[in-house]
Scaffold this motif. Structure first.
Motif, PDB file in Angstrom:
ATOM      1  N   LEU A  71     -11.174  17.076 -14.576  1.00 14.26           N
ATOM      2  CA  LEU A  71      -9.861  17.705 -14.551  1.00 14.26           C
ATOM      3  C   LEU A  71      -8.744  16.876 -14.026  1.00 14.26           C
ATOM      4  CD1 LEU A  71      -8.515  20.252 -15.855  1.00 14.26           C
ATOM      5  CD2 LEU A  71      -8.871  21.360 -13.482  1.00 14.26           C
ATOM      6  N   LEU A  72      -9.084  16.570 -12.817  1.00 14.49           N
ATOM      7  CA  LEU A  72      -7.871  16.011 -12.035  1.00 14.49           C
ATOM      8  C   LEU A  72      -7.694  14.597 -12.456  1.00 14.49           C
ATOM      9  CD1 LEU A  72      -6.361  14.981  -9.692  1.00 14.49           C
ATOM     10  CD2 LEU A  72      -8.239  14.608  -8.441  1.00 14.49           C
ATOM     11  N   MET A  73      -8.705  13.831 -13.170  1.00 18.66           N
ATOM     12  CA  MET A  73      -8.799  12.510 -13.790  1.00 18.66           C
ATOM     13  C   MET A  73      -7.791  12.566 -14.877  1.00 18.66           C
ATOM     14  SD  MET A  73      -9.765  10.326 -11.631  1.00 18.66           S
ATOM     15  CE  MET A  73      -8.927  11.365 -10.272  1.00 18.66           C
ATOM     16  N   GLN A  74      -8.025  13.724 -15.773  1.00 18.94           N
ATOM     17  CA  GLN A  74      -7.089  13.865 -17.109  1.00 18.94           C
ATOM     18  C   GLN A  74      -5.786  14.087 -16.480  1.00 18.94           C
ATOM     19  OE1 GLN A  74      -7.965  13.624 -20.134  1.00 18.94           O
ATOM     20  NE2 GLN A  74      -5.892  13.934 -20.372  1.00 18.94           N
ATOM     21  N   PHE A  75      -5.258  14.966 -15.684  1.00 18.78           N
ATOM     22  CA  PHE A  75      -4.228  15.480 -15.319  1.00 18.78           C
ATOM     23  C   PHE A  75      -3.294  14.079 -14.461  1.00 18.78           C
ATOM     24  CE2 PHE A  75      -0.761  17.056 -12.373  1.00 18.78           C
ATOM     25  CZ  PHE A  75      -0.312  17.923 -13.443  1.00 18.78           C
ATOM     26  N   GLN A  76      -4.286  13.373 -14.061  1.00 25.18           N
ATOM     27  CA  GLN A  76      -3.616  11.926 -13.456  1.00 25.18           C
ATOM     28  C   GLN A  76      -3.005  11.201 -14.609  1.00 25.18           C
ATOM     29  OE1 GLN A  76      -3.449  10.532  -9.541  1.00 25.18           O
ATOM     30  NE2 GLN A  76      -1.859  10.363 -11.157  1.00 25.18           N
ATOM     31  N   ALA A  77      -4.144  11.226 -15.511  1.00 25.26           N
ATOM     32  CA  ALA A  77      -3.473  10.068 -16.675  1.00 25.26           C
ATOM     33  C   ALA A  77      -2.304  10.665 -17.176  1.00 25.26           C
ATOM     34  CB  ALA A  77      -4.548  10.144 -17.922  1.00 25.26           C
ATOM     35  N   ARG A 128      -5.754  24.898  -8.958  1.00 28.98           N
ATOM     36  CA  ARG A 128      -5.306  23.858  -9.856  1.00 28.98           C
ATOM     37  C   ARG A 128      -4.033  23.057  -9.419  1.00 28.98           C
ATOM     38  NH1 ARG A 128      -6.267  23.906 -15.486  1.00 28.98           N
ATOM     39  NH2 ARG A 128      -4.922  22.238 -16.644  1.00 28.98           N
ATOM     40  N   ALA A 129      -3.044  23.966  -8.672  1.00 26.82           N
ATOM     41  CA  ALA A 129      -1.960  23.579  -8.059  1.00 26.82           C
ATOM     42  C   ALA A 129      -2.464  22.414  -6.823  1.00 26.82           C
ATOM     43  CB  ALA A 129      -0.905  24.394  -7.300  1.00 26.82           C
ATOM     44  N   ALA A 130      -3.330  22.718  -5.906  1.00 20.00           N
ATOM     45  CA  ALA A 130      -3.933  21.522  -5.165  1.00 20.00           C
ATOM     46  C   ALA A 130      -4.494  20.278  -5.874  1.00 20.00           C
ATOM     47  CB  ALA A 130      -5.036  22.269  -4.478  1.00 20.00           C
ATOM     48  N   LEU A 131      -5.190  20.372  -6.731  1.00 22.80           N
ATOM     49  CA  LEU A 131      -5.548  19.285  -7.484  1.00 22.80           C
ATOM     50  C   LEU A 131      -4.347  18.580  -8.130  1.00 22.80           C
ATOM     51  CD1 LEU A 131      -8.898  20.288  -9.536  1.00 22.80           C
ATOM     52  CD2 LEU A 131      -8.665  19.154  -7.291  1.00 22.80           C
ATOM     53  N   GLU A 132      -3.489  19.074  -8.624  1.00 24.04           N
ATOM     54  CA  GLU A 132      -2.225  18.578  -9.238  1.00 24.04           C
ATOM     55  C   GLU A 132      -1.413  17.843  -8.254  1.00 24.04           C
ATOM     56  OE1 GLU A 132      -0.062  21.496 -11.612  1.00 24.04           O
ATOM     57  OE2 GLU A 132      -1.687  21.394 -13.161  1.00 24.04           O
ATOM     58  N   ALA A 133      -1.501  18.503  -6.778  1.00 20.26           N
ATOM     59  CA  ALA A 133      -0.599  17.580  -6.067  1.00 20.26           C
ATOM     60  C   ALA A 133      -1.053  16.501  -5.629  1.00 20.26           C
ATOM     61  CB  ALA A 133      -0.694  18.637  -4.603  1.00 20.26           C
ATOM     62  N   THR A 134      -2.594  16.083  -5.704  1.00 23.99           N
ATOM     63  CA  THR A 134      -3.076  14.837  -5.633  1.00 23.99           C
ATOM     64  C   THR A 134      -2.506  13.798  -6.595  1.00 23.99           C
ATOM     65  OG1 THR A 134      -4.987  15.542  -4.708  1.00 23.99           O
ATOM     66  CG2 THR A 134      -5.194  13.458  -5.597  1.00 23.99           C
ATOM     67  N   ALA A 135      -2.435  14.052  -8.007  1.00 20.15           N
ATOM     68  CA  ALA A 135      -1.797  13.587  -9.153  1.00 20.15           C
ATOM     69  C   ALA A 135      -0.322  13.251  -8.777  1.00 20.15           C
ATOM     70  CB  ALA A 135      -2.108  13.999 -10.257  1.00 20.15           C
ATOM     71  N   PHE A 136       0.440  14.169  -8.500  1.00 23.35           N
ATOM     72  CA  PHE A 136       1.870  13.922  -8.321  1.00 23.35           C
ATOM     73  C   PHE A 136       2.262  13.169  -7.149  1.00 23.35           C
ATOM     74  CE2 PHE A 136       2.245  18.665 -10.260  1.00 23.35           C
ATOM     75  CZ  PHE A 136       2.907  18.094 -11.322  1.00 23.35           C
ATOM     76  N   GLU A 183       0.807  -1.193   0.044  1.00 23.76           N
ATOM     77  CA  GLU A 183       0.046   0.023  -0.011  1.00 23.76           C
ATOM     78  C   GLU A 183       0.933   1.318  -0.032  1.00 23.76           C
ATOM     79  OE1 GLU A 183      -3.141   2.314   2.800  1.00 23.76           O
ATOM     80  OE2 GLU A 183      -3.168   0.036   2.838  1.00 23.76           O
ATOM     81  N   GLY A 184       0.403   2.103  -0.884  1.00 22.55           N
ATOM     82  CA  GLY A 184       0.932   3.458  -0.702  1.00 22.55           C
ATOM     83  C   GLY A 184      -0.005   4.436  -0.198  1.00 22.55           C
ATOM     84  N   SER A 185       0.351   5.186   0.991  1.00 21.67           N
ATOM     85  CA  SER A 185      -0.720   5.933   1.722  1.00 21.67           C
ATOM     86  C   SER A 185      -0.337   7.236   1.895  1.00 21.67           C
ATOM     87  CB  SER A 185      -0.924   5.628   3.052  1.00 21.67           C
ATOM     88  OG  SER A 185      -0.955   3.777   3.405  1.00 21.67           O
ATOM     89  N   ILE A 186      -1.111   8.193   1.268  1.00 22.20           N
ATOM     90  CA  ILE A 186      -0.915   9.603   1.142  1.00 22.20           C
ATOM     91  C   ILE A 186      -1.977  10.343   2.012  1.00 22.20           C
ATOM     92  CG2 ILE A 186      -1.044  11.474  -0.479  1.00 22.20           C
ATOM     93  CD1 ILE A 186      -0.658   9.462  -2.859  1.00 22.20           C
ATOM     94  N   ALA A 187      -1.412  11.151   2.950  1.00 21.99           N
ATOM     95  CA  ALA A 187      -2.314  11.663   4.107  1.00 21.99           C
ATOM     96  C   ALA A 187      -3.544  12.786   3.463  1.00 21.99           C
ATOM     97  CB  ALA A 187      -1.349  12.186   5.027  1.00 21.99           C
ATOM     98  N   VAL A 188      -3.084  13.380   2.464  1.00 22.66           N
ATOM     99  CA  VAL A 188      -3.833  14.781   2.301  1.00 22.66           C
ATOM    100  C   VAL A 188      -4.139  14.796   0.811  1.00 22.66           C
ATOM    101  CG1 VAL A 188      -4.126  17.194   2.456  1.00 22.66           C
ATOM    102  CG2 VAL A 188      -2.914  15.995   4.445  1.00 22.66           C
ATOM    103  N   THR A 189      -5.272  14.642   0.324  1.00 24.79           N
ATOM    104  CA  THR A 189      -5.516  14.888  -1.089  1.00 24.79           C
ATOM    105  C   THR A 189      -6.768  15.681  -1.078  1.00 24.79           C
ATOM    106  OG1 THR A 189      -6.592  12.600  -1.332  1.00 24.79           O
ATOM    107  CG2 THR A 189      -4.171  12.908  -1.875  1.00 24.79           C
ATOM    108  N   GLY A 190      -8.131  15.041  -0.777  1.00 26.60           N
ATOM    109  CA  GLY A 190      -9.260  15.380  -0.943  1.00 26.60           C
ATOM    110  C   GLY A 190      -9.309  16.496   0.325  1.00 26.60           C
ATOM    111  N   SER A 191      -8.981  16.277   1.476  1.00 32.97           N
ATOM    112  CA  SER A 191      -8.698  17.148   2.440  1.00 32.97           C
ATOM    113  C   SER A 191      -8.086  18.562   2.196  1.00 32.97           C
ATOM    114  CB  SER A 191      -8.301  16.585   3.786  1.00 32.97           C
ATOM    115  OG  SER A 191      -6.889  16.158   3.463  1.00 32.97           O
ATOM    116  N   LEU A 192      -7.440  18.603   1.320  1.00 31.12           N
ATOM    117  CA  LEU A 192      -6.682  19.699   0.933  1.00 31.12           C
ATOM    118  C   LEU A 192      -7.715  20.489   0.310  1.00 31.12           C
ATOM    119  CD1 LEU A 192      -4.395  21.751   0.553  1.00 31.12           C
ATOM    120  CD2 LEU A 192      -3.714  20.319  -1.624  1.00 31.12           C
TER     121      LEU A 192
END
Length: 502
Positions: free
Chosen positions: A417-423, A378-386, A303-312
């Motif tokens: 937008l997030l899902m496209q950036f994730q891809a 936008r930077a907040a959403l991109e942080a999730t993908a990165f 598992e890879g656990s990331i603490a803060v995505t939606g909560s950002l």
């Protein structure tokens, strides 16, 4: 029925035999922040909300207890609740998985053997993330708690255990409530042995936690009790328990070795099935239990656990007031062509996988006068993908398996937008199923299998269907540039906490 007790809300969802939603209800609970780095919930509010959503979901669907084959519970993992076995009252607010108050205890334990001191038996690094240090903190800091625990008067549980105990606790005093958890939640406490699937006396002693506090460890799919309260569901068997990320994996039908999913919620969580083999990560992931069906061998995962995505996004809404509803973040972020050079590292609780840097704190870097609130959104959403790309790189390095596509679920996957950036960042397609409430669906699946509502894993696999697919739209050079800038931003968040700042 699935009861999905999450970090921000509690839901009850009714599923049909075809795995479609027949009814649901949801209610948020308060996020309590007593000090910087401290995150708490009120356990009694969570139980009251659980009662309400069960009754509301049944009423909304026009259903009765007799219509429900079984109930499955899924929950925010690692969050620690301690209560009095006689009165049923918590001795303190729940200490949430994001909470970092116990870092001094973690540091002290790491002095002998480092962060990996217990990894060989638990699959986990020493970190504030897991439950053990939270229990120890309450025993040390709540008046009378240590004495009560030693006398056998206190019980511990993650939210699944708390709900199970209350659901099976009869108001008229008839019968003992069930004090149990499942193998997936137990594996996230830093107190259970991954191989024996039992509580470890060595680990309990290291954290100075009496064994009498610990719940019985059960399978993820078996009847563990029957509902006593609320009356609307009385008599229904409780037949499944899965930690939320394992439940999402189950709901995505990722049952085979190498199959994976990534959930986008309060945080992000990638799980890769490793079958009956416990794979030790060399790249910052953790080993965990994926599920166990009845008496069958346990299945494991990385598992890879990331603490803060939606909560950002929630933080931008509530703390900065950039928008009034979380749904508005996509429109705001889409109003600009790019992030304007801004990168957001949301290390509010330190950085989890694959970095494991408790000394990190949130950083917004690359700012110029050009950057506006849309660029920050936008930077907040991109942080999730990165962050997701970082854990996927680690998973590929550990397993030697190349990712061909990423199956995703959770509330944030509604954000195109997030899902496209994730891809774009991954360079592979991102695929969302028709039912994105896979956490609740996985809990329902586990319960349904135990009582024969569904006959087999193959039958569950047939219910999975693709809804939307996002394909990469940038070239390799641009992808590498963006990741290079992200990793540079990460370095700016490190080494922030010193001895005087917690």
């Amino acid at each position: 029925m699935a009861i999905d007790q999450g970090t921000t809300s509690t839901r009850a969802i009714l599923f049909t035999e075809e795995a479609t939603i027949a009814g649901s209800a949801q209610r948020e609970h308060e996020q309590i922040f007593p000090r910087p780095g401290w995150v708490e919930h009120d356990p009694e509010e969570i139980w009251a909300n659980a009662r309400w959503v069960i009754e509301a979901a049944l009423e909304g669907a026009g259903a009765r207890a007799a219509d429900i084959a079984a109930i499955g519970i899924t929950n925010q993992r690692e969050t620690a609740i301690v209560w009095n076995r006689r009165t049923g009252k918590p001795i303190h607010n729940a200490i949430v998985w994001q909470d970092t108050r116990t870092q001094p205890l973690i540091d002290a334990l790491a002095e002998d053997g480092g962060p990996g001191r217990f990894a060989a038996s638990t699959g986990l690094p020493l970190a504030t993330y897991f439950s053990a240090s939270k229990i120890a903190w309450m025993l040390q800091h709540v008046a009378g708690a240590r004495e009560a625990a030693e006398a056998g008067e206190l019980l511990f549980g993650t939210p699944d255990t708390w709900l199970l105990w209350n659901l099976t606790r009869s108001g008229d005093g008839g019968g003992e409530p069930v004090h149990a958890t499942d193998v997936t939640n137990a594996s996230r406490t830093l107190l259970a042995d991954l191989r024996t699937l039992e509580w470890s006396d060595k680990l309990l002693q290291a954290f100075d936690i009496p064994r009498s506090m610990m719940p019985e460890i059960r399978s993820s799919s078996q009847v563990v009790g029957h509902v006593a309260e609320p009356a609307a569901a009385r008599g229904v068997p409780i037949a499944g328990i899965l930690g939320d990320q394992q439940a999402a994996t189950f709901g995505q039908a990722a049952f085979r070795v190498g199959e994976s999913k990534n959930t986008y919620g309060t945080g992000n969580f990638l799980i890769v099935n490793t079958g009956e083999e416990i794979v030790t990560s060399r790249h910052g992931l953790i080993s965990t239990v994926a599920y166990r069906l009845g008496d069958e061998p346990a299945q494991y995962a990385l598992e890879g656990s990331i603490a803060v995505t939606g909560s950002l996004v929630q933080w931008l809404r509530d703390n900065l007031g950039l928008f009034s509803s979380s749904d508005e973040v996509e429109r705001l972020a889409a109003s600009v062509d790019d992030n304007g050079g801004a990168y957001f590292v949301p290390a509010f609780s330190g950085l989890f996988a694959p970095y494991w840097r408790p000394d990190a704190r949130g950083a917004l870097v690359g700012l110029t006068r050009f950057v506006n609130r849309a660029h920050i959104a936008r930077a907040a959403l991109e942080a999730t993908a990165f962050q997701t790309r970082a854990v996927l790189d680690a998973a590929q390095a550990d397993t030697g398996r190349e990712l061909r596509e990423l199956r995703v679920d959770g509330g944030m996957t509604r954000n195109g937008l997030l899902m496209q950036f994730q891809a774009d960042v991954l360079g592979v397609p991102v695929v969302r199923p028709r039912v994105i409430e896979t956490t609740a669906l996985g809990a329902a699946y586990a319960a349904g299998l135990a009582v024969g509502f569904w006959p087999s894993l193959d039958a569950l696999r047939e219910h999975w269907a693709e809804d939307v697919r996002w394909a990469p739209s940038i070239d390799d050079a641009e992808r590498a540039r963006r990741m290079r800038m992200w990793e540079k931003a990460v370095t700016k968040s490190l080494d922030w906490v010193d001895d005087d700042v917690v």
